[in-house]
Every structure is written in structure tokens, then in C-alpha cells.
Scaffold this active site. Structure first.
Site, mmCIF file in Angstrom:
data_model
loop_
_atom_site.group_PDB
_atom_site.id
_atom_site.type_symbol
_atom_site.label_atom_id
_atom_site.label_comp_id
_atom_site.label_asym_id
_atom_site.label_seq_id
_atom_site.Cartn_x
_atom_site.Cartn_y
_atom_site.Cartn_z
ATOM 1 N N SER A 1 0.832 -1.206 0.000
ATOM 2 C CA SER A 1 0.000 0.000 0.000
ATOM 3 C C SER A 1 0.863 1.251 0.000
ATOM 4 O O SER A 1 1.958 1.268 0.589
ATOM 5 C CB SER A 1 -0.863 -0.027 1.257
ATOM 6 O OG SER A 1 -1.475 1.223 1.454
ATOM 7 N N THR B 1 0.390 3.507 1.776
ATOM 8 C CA THR B 1 0.453 3.944 3.167
ATOM 9 C C THR B 1 1.840 3.704 3.774
ATOM 10 O O THR B 1 2.199 4.328 4.773
ATOM 11 C CB THR B 1 -0.672 3.263 3.996
ATOM 12 O OG1 THR B 1 -0.815 3.947 5.218
ATOM 13 C CG2 THR B 1 -0.384 1.816 4.273
ATOM 14 N N TYR C 1 -1.114 -0.821 10.679
ATOM 15 C CA TYR C 1 -1.466 -1.414 9.377
ATOM 16 C C TYR C 1 -0.328 -1.197 8.372
ATOM 17 O O TYR C 1 0.162 -2.136 7.744
ATOM 18 C CB TYR C 1 -2.778 -0.806 8.851
ATOM 19 C CG TYR C 1 -3.027 -1.124 7.385
ATOM 20 C CD1 TYR C 1 -3.279 -2.419 6.965
ATOM 21 C CD2 TYR C 1 -2.972 -0.111 6.408
ATOM 22 C CE1 TYR C 1 -3.479 -2.718 5.619
ATOM 23 C CE2 TYR C 1 -3.173 -0.394 5.071
ATOM 24 C CZ TYR C 1 -3.429 -1.697 4.677
ATOM 25 O OH TYR C 1 -3.613 -1.980 3.343
ATOM 26 N N LYS D 1 2.515 -3.859 6.440
ATOM 27 C CA LYS D 1 2.757 -3.939 4.986
ATOM 28 C C LYS D 1 4.256 -3.818 4.700
ATOM 29 O O LYS D 1 4.808 -4.562 3.894
ATOM 30 C CB LYS D 1 1.973 -2.833 4.264
ATOM 31 C CG LYS D 1 0.471 -3.068 4.234
ATOM 32 C CD LYS D 1 0.130 -4.223 3.336
ATOM 33 C CE LYS D 1 -1.306 -4.691 3.448
ATOM 34 N NZ LYS D 1 -1.577 -5.945 2.773
ATOM 35 N N ASN E 1 -5.226 4.504 -4.153
ATOM 36 C CA ASN E 1 -6.571 4.393 -3.560
ATOM 37 C C ASN E 1 -7.536 3.683 -4.505
ATOM 38 O O ASN E 1 -8.147 4.329 -5.361
ATOM 39 C CB ASN E 1 -7.094 5.785 -3.206
ATOM 40 C CG ASN E 1 -6.351 6.397 -2.033
ATOM 41 O OD1 ASN E 1 -5.132 6.572 -2.063
ATOM 42 N ND2 ASN E 1 -7.065 6.707 -0.972
ATOM 43 N N ASN F 1 -14.983 3.402 6.169
ATOM 44 C CA ASN F 1 -13.928 4.355 6.549
ATOM 45 C C ASN F 1 -13.439 5.169 5.363
ATOM 46 O O ASN F 1 -12.907 6.258 5.538
ATOM 47 C CB ASN F 1 -12.737 3.595 7.137
ATOM 48 C CG ASN F 1 -13.105 2.900 8.425
ATOM 49 O OD1 ASN F 1 -13.588 3.541 9.352
ATOM 50 N ND2 ASN F 1 -12.921 1.593 8.473
ATOM 51 N N ARG G 1 -5.668 12.667 -3.032
ATOM 52 C CA ARG G 1 -5.270 11.263 -3.151
ATOM 53 C C ARG G 1 -5.263 10.863 -4.625
ATOM 54 O O ARG G 1 -5.903 11.500 -5.461
ATOM 55 C CB ARG G 1 -6.280 10.343 -2.435
ATOM 56 C CG ARG G 1 -6.370 10.519 -0.943
ATOM 57 C CD ARG G 1 -5.136 10.002 -0.217
ATOM 58 N NE ARG G 1 -5.277 10.143 1.228
ATOM 59 C CZ ARG G 1 -4.999 11.254 1.914
ATOM 60 N NH1 ARG G 1 -4.559 12.340 1.302
ATOM 61 N NH2 ARG G 1 -5.153 11.289 3.235
HETATM 62 P P1 NAD Z 1 -10.907 -6.921 1.536
HETATM 63 O O1 NAD Z 1 -11.087 -6.938 3.009
HETATM 64 O O2 NAD Z 1 -12.101 -6.724 0.687
HETATM 65 O O3 NAD Z 1 -10.163 -8.246 1.068
HETATM 66 C C1 NAD Z 1 -9.280 -8.958 1.883
HETATM 67 C C2 NAD Z 1 -9.742 -10.399 1.881
HETATM 68 O O4 NAD Z 1 -8.887 -11.162 2.741
HETATM 69 C C3 NAD Z 1 -11.166 -10.570 2.403
HETATM 70 O O5 NAD Z 1 -11.916 -11.333 1.487
HETATM 71 C C4 NAD Z 1 -10.998 -11.304 3.727
HETATM 72 O O6 NAD Z 1 -12.080 -12.160 4.003
HETATM 73 C C5 NAD Z 1 -9.696 -12.044 3.477
HETATM 74 N N1 NAD Z 1 -8.983 -12.384 4.716
HETATM 75 C C6 NAD Z 1 -8.752 -11.592 5.789
HETATM 76 N N2 NAD Z 1 -8.059 -12.260 6.713
HETATM 77 C C7 NAD Z 1 -7.827 -13.501 6.209
HETATM 78 C C8 NAD Z 1 -7.169 -14.648 6.695
HETATM 79 N N3 NAD Z 1 -6.602 -14.664 7.908
HETATM 80 N N4 NAD Z 1 -7.122 -15.752 5.911
HETATM 81 C C9 NAD Z 1 -7.695 -15.756 4.684
HETATM 82 N N5 NAD Z 1 -8.359 -14.694 4.185
HETATM 83 C C10 NAD Z 1 -8.408 -13.584 4.929
HETATM 84 O O7 NAD Z 1 -9.802 -5.807 1.206
HETATM 85 P P2 NAD Z 1 -9.282 -5.280 -0.199
HETATM 86 O O8 NAD Z 1 -9.579 -3.842 -0.258
HETATM 87 O O9 NAD Z 1 -9.737 -6.163 -1.278
HETATM 88 O O10 NAD Z 1 -7.718 -5.429 0.038
HETATM 89 C C11 NAD Z 1 -6.967 -6.518 -0.464
HETATM 90 C C12 NAD Z 1 -5.514 -6.313 -0.103
HETATM 91 O O11 NAD Z 1 -5.056 -5.077 -0.644
HETATM 92 C C13 NAD Z 1 -5.261 -6.235 1.401
HETATM 93 O O12 NAD Z 1 -4.052 -6.899 1.685
HETATM 94 C C14 NAD Z 1 -5.122 -4.748 1.652
HETATM 95 O O13 NAD Z 1 -4.317 -4.474 2.765
HETATM 96 C C15 NAD Z 1 -4.469 -4.288 0.364
HETATM 97 N N6 NAD Z 1 -4.707 -2.876 0.057
HETATM 98 C C16 NAD Z 1 -5.989 -2.413 0.003
HETATM 99 C C17 NAD Z 1 -6.214 -1.061 -0.256
HETATM 100 C C18 NAD Z 1 -7.620 -0.506 -0.295
HETATM 101 O O14 NAD Z 1 -7.781 0.719 -0.164
HETATM 102 N N7 NAD Z 1 -8.661 -1.296 -0.482
HETATM 103 C C19 NAD Z 1 -5.132 -0.194 -0.468
HETATM 104 C C20 NAD Z 1 -3.842 -0.719 -0.427
HETATM 105 C C21 NAD Z 1 -3.639 -2.071 -0.156
HETATM 106 N N1 UDP Z 2 -12.421 11.491 3.661
HETATM 107 C C1 UDP Z 2 -13.391 12.380 4.026
HETATM 108 N N2 UDP Z 2 -14.543 11.882 4.548
HETATM 109 C C2 UDP Z 2 -14.777 10.550 4.728
HETATM 110 C C3 UDP Z 2 -13.764 9.643 4.341
HETATM 111 C C4 UDP Z 2 -12.581 10.154 3.818
HETATM 112 O O1 UDP Z 2 -13.236 13.589 3.885
HETATM 113 O O2 UDP Z 2 -15.837 10.173 5.235
HETATM 114 C C5 UDP Z 2 -11.153 12.011 3.090
HETATM 115 C C6 UDP Z 2 -9.918 11.621 3.888
HETATM 116 O O3 UDP Z 2 -9.673 12.561 4.902
HETATM 117 C C7 UDP Z 2 -8.842 11.616 2.789
HETATM 118 C C8 UDP Z 2 -9.608 11.202 1.518
HETATM 119 O O4 UDP Z 2 -10.986 11.433 1.805
HETATM 120 O O5 UDP Z 2 -8.343 12.916 2.598
HETATM 121 C C9 UDP Z 2 -9.426 9.730 1.188
HETATM 122 O O6 UDP Z 2 -9.715 8.967 2.341
HETATM 123 P P1 UDP Z 2 -9.680 7.384 2.310
HETATM 124 O O7 UDP Z 2 -9.918 6.921 3.724
HETATM 125 O O8 UDP Z 2 -10.589 6.876 1.259
HETATM 126 O O9 UDP Z 2 -8.195 7.049 1.849
HETATM 127 P P2 UDP Z 2 -6.797 7.245 2.613
HETATM 128 O O10 UDP Z 2 -6.895 8.462 3.462
HETATM 129 O O11 UDP Z 2 -6.584 6.014 3.402
HETATM 130 O O12 UDP Z 2 -5.808 7.428 1.530
#
Ligand code: NAD
Ligand code: UDP
Length: 342
Positions: free
Chosen positions: A126, A128, A150, A154, A180, A199, A232
Site C-alpha cells: 500500500s 500507506t 497497518y 505492509k 486508492n 472508513n 489522493r
Molecule cells: P478486503 O477486506 O475486501 O479483502 C481482503 C480479503 O482477505 C477478504 O476477502 C478477507 O475475508 C480475506 N482475509 C482476511 N483475513 C484472512 C485470513 N486470515 N485468511 C484468509 N483470508 C483472509 O480488502 P481489499 O480492499 O480487497 O484489500 C486486499 C488487499 O489489498 C489487502 O491486503 C489490503 O491491505 C491491500 N490494500 C488495500 C487497499 C484498499 O484501499 N482497499 C489499499 C492498499 C492495499
Molecule cells: N475522507 C473524508 N470523509 C470521509 C472519508 C474520507 O473527507 O468520510 C477524506 C480523507 O480525509 C482523505 C480522503 O478522503 O483525505 C481519502 O480517504 P480514504 O480513507 O478513502 O483514503 P486514505 O486516506 O486512506 O488514503
């Protein structure tokens, strides 16, 4: 011969789109997911869209014997490791859960790969991990410094995978740092389905648009940006999914090359402010979305967007979809599935 990819977390938001894109690109897919944050319906719908059922196994990445059974049942060519927990606030309140699932879960998986001679891994990292560097855009060599557990998990798993790959003959891996992810497949059949309070910005706006929430709180309009709201790099989940297929193509096509673990940003390279996102959403759904300005959210960075050059050079990957399209596709999914998969 058809190659088989294991997608841990493949029932989740990003994983279901990755699974779909792998299937349409000619890969066989085994999804392994404990459904702690997802529904098996996502996989049923992916099957329906692609006419090519992925295999689905319910299980936990911390369960070594379940992984052994999987690797004995299927001949896996590469793993995309998406499974994990991703809520920043929860990671601050319960870091132990995050180190357990995200870190211990990953090492359990990598050890199972060792036992079964599977040597290719793509890891979902990520943006992040960058924390709050002073210069934008973020390149893969920008300083890291996660601001919460978190992000720390990563970065730890990145290091673990780099160390394992570097030390192990035949291993080749890739770390993908997502910006994002938003939007949904054009069918409107699969999409993001947050359990409980959303969130993130897109799912929150989507729930205001369906009337499930009263209004969007804009977290701060006193940032040092043109309109005062934070910036973002939103990326369409189908662009992201295609990036995973490119990563797998790359790893499998370069089997003879020496072991390495490139880090690759997956972002558009374009930053959008919260207010710009809101306007694009209003255009996508055709009605105003109520909002109010509130205080900044603790821990938020002001600006974050990618330098996407490396992905282009290494993988030949570029994003196709712009912000209006992200909002349109996200809205189609939300309107058609106001209760998500329930
Ligand atoms: P998500 O929660 O929809 O998907 C994650 C999946 O992992 C879920 O289906 C959950 O059931 C499964 N899971 C959780 N714990 C588990 C375990 N112990 N064993 C097996 N399965 C398990 O989230 P997502 O948004 O699809 O994210 C997927 C990946 O991408 C994650 O690793 C997340 O950290 C990473 N990521 C997501 C974002 C985002 O904004 N969505 C951004 C950067 C990185
Ligand atoms: N944000 C917001 N209201 C919300 C959720 C998010 O204003 O209810 C803003 C947050 O402060 C950030 C941007 O939207 O500036 C993206 O937030 P998100 O949580 O989706 O992503 P991240 O901050 O983890 O990159």
C-alpha cells in the site's frame, strides 16, 4: 499450458476483480479466503461473468495444514497474496490482530510455498508505507515511514518477501503498492462491500447517495491545496486488477532471470481533492450529495499521489480509467446492490 494462480483474499473487493481479470486473461484461479471480510457471493458472481468458475477454498492463511492441503490439491504456478486486514483505525486499537493476520499469516503462507516448491509471489502492499514524505509524486524509492500498525505490517511483509526471494534460488516476486482503489467492474455485479461503517471516501459517498447515510463529512478544508481538501490518487479497481495480471505475466515470463523483488506503484499519477471527488460523484449520480466540513481526521496525510512511470516501463501497464468513470462504475454497483452482497 494453462497456469494456475492462487489468490489469497480473492473473495474480497480487490481480490474478486483480480480473479475476474486473471480468468479473462486465460489463467486458472484458486481463491483461498476465510470470508472474514467478504462473501462467497463475489466468487459466484465472478463465475457468472466469466463462465469460468474459479476454485474456491474457505480457509485462513495462518492455517499451515489448510495451505498444505491446497498446494497438494492444485499445482500452483504463482501466488497473489491479497488476504489481510486493512482498517487503519482498527490497527491502532488492535495492533496484535494486524501483526497476527498480516505478518504471521504471510510468513505461514511463504513457508507453505517453500514446502511445495512454489516460487513466485505478488504481494498487495500500500502507498500507506510512504507515510508523509515531503516531495510528490511518490516514487518507489521515496522514503518510507508508516504512520500506523497497518502500514507497518505492509512494510514488514515487503521486507520479509524481499529477504526470502533474495536468499532463495528460483524465487521471483513483486511488491505492488496500491494507491486508492475505487470503482467496480462495469457489469455492476461485483464491487466494494464494507461491513459496518465505511472508513474510506468512495464507499461513504456511495452510501450517502443511496440514502443509507445522511451526509458526507469532509475531513478538513484547511490543507495547503487549491481547494483546501486533501489529495489522493484514486485508481479504478479494474486498472489495478490488470496491473496484477501484468505482474504475473512478468514473473512467469522471466523465470530464468535472477531472483529479485521489484517494488511497483500502482496509481494513476493524478491527484484529486475530496471536493473534486464529490463533484465527480454528483455528476455520476445526477443529484447533489449532502456534505459538511468537519475537522481533519487524525493521521491523514495532506497529499499522496504516485509516480507511475516504473509500472509503465517494467510491466507495460498504464491506467485507462479517469475519475468520472471510477464514480460512474462505483455508483452502478452501489445502486444495483444497495445492501452489498447481503
Ligand atoms: P478486503 O477486506 O475486501 O479483502 C481482503 C480479503 O482477505 C477478504 O476477502 C478477507 O475475508 C480475506 N482475509 C482476511 N483475513 C484472512 C485470513 N486470515 N485468511 C484468509 N483470508 C483472509 O480488502 P481489499 O480492499 O480487497 O484489500 C486486499 C488487499 O489489498 C489487502 O491486503 C489490503 O491491505 C491491500 N490494500 C488495500 C487497499 C484498499 O484501499 N482497499 C489499499 C492498499 C492495499
Ligand atoms: N475522507 C473524508 N470523509 C470521509 C472519508 C474520507 O473527507 O468520510 C477524506 C480523507 O480525509 C482523505 C480522503 O478522503 O483525505 C481519502 O480517504 P480514504 O480513507 O478513502 O483514503 P486514505 O486516506 O486512506 O488514503
Amino acid at each position: 499450458m494453462t497456469k494456475t494462480i492462487l489468490a489469497t483474499g480473492g473473495a474480497g473487493y480487490i481480490g474478486s476483480h483480480v480473479t475476474l481479470e486473471l480468468l479473462t486473461s486465460g489463467y486458472e484461479v484458486v481463491v483461498f479466503d476465510n470470508l472474514s471480510n467478504s462473501s462467497a457471493k463475489s466468487i459466484e458472481r465472478v463465475s457468472r461473468i466469466t463462465n469460468g468458475a474459479p476454485h474456491f477454498i474457505e480457509g485462513d492463511v495462518r492455517d499451515a495444514s489448510a495451505l498444505d492441503h491446497l498446494f497438494e490439491t492444485f499445482s500452483i504456478d504463482a501466488v497473489i497474496h491479497l488476504a489481510g486486514l486493512k482498517a487503519v483505525g482498527e490497527s491502532v486499537a488492535h495492533p496484535e490482530r494486524y501483526y497476527d493476520v498480516n505478518v504471521a499469516g504471510s510468513t505461514t503462507l511463504f513457508n507453505a510455498m517453500f514446502r511445495h516448491n512454489v516460487k513466485h509471489a505478488v504481494f498487495s502492499s500500500s502507498a500507506t508505507v510512504y507515510g508523509e514524505p515531503e516531495t510528490m509524486p511518490l516514487t518507489e524509492s521515496s522514503p518510507t515511514g508508516p504512520l500506523n500498525p497497518y502500514g507497518a505490517t505492509k512494510l514488514m511483509v515487503e521486507q520479509i518477501l524481499q529477504d526470502i526471494t533474495g536468499a532463495s534460488p528460483g524465487w521471483r516476486s513483486m511488491i505492488l503498492r496500491y494507491f486508492n482503489p475505487v470503482g467496480a467492474h462495469v457489469s455492476g455485479e461485483i464491487g466494494e462491500d464494507p461491513l459496518g461503517f465505511p472508513n474510506n471516501l468512495f464507499p461513504f459517498i456511495a452510501q450517502v447517495a443511496t440514502g443509507h447515510r445522511d451526509l458526507l463529512q469532509i475531513f478538513g478544508d484547511d490543507y495547503n491545496t487549491a481547494d483546501g481538501t486533501a489529495i489522493r490518487d484514486y485508481i479504478h479497481v479494474m486498472d489495478l486488477a490488470r496491473g496484477h495480471v501484468k505482474a504475473i505475466d512478468y514473473l512467469l515470463a522471466n523465470e530464468s532471470k535472477e531472483n529479485s523483488t521489484p517494488i511497483v506503484n500502482l496509481g494513476t499519477g493524478v491527484g484529486s481533492s475530496v471536493k473534486e471527488v464529490l463533484i465527480a460523484w454528483e455528476q455520476a449520480c445526477g443529484f447533489p450529495i449532502k456534505s459538511e466540513i468537519t475537522a481533519r481526521r487524525a493521521g491523514d496525510v495532506q497529499i499522496s499521489y504516485a509516480d507511475a512511470q516504473k509500472a509503465k516501463e517494467l510491466l507495460g501497464w498504464e491506467t485507462l480509467y479517469d475519475l468520472p468513470r471510477m464514480c460512474k462504475d462505483h455508483w452502478r454497483w452501489q445502486k444495483g446492490n444497495p445492501e452489498g452482497y447481503r
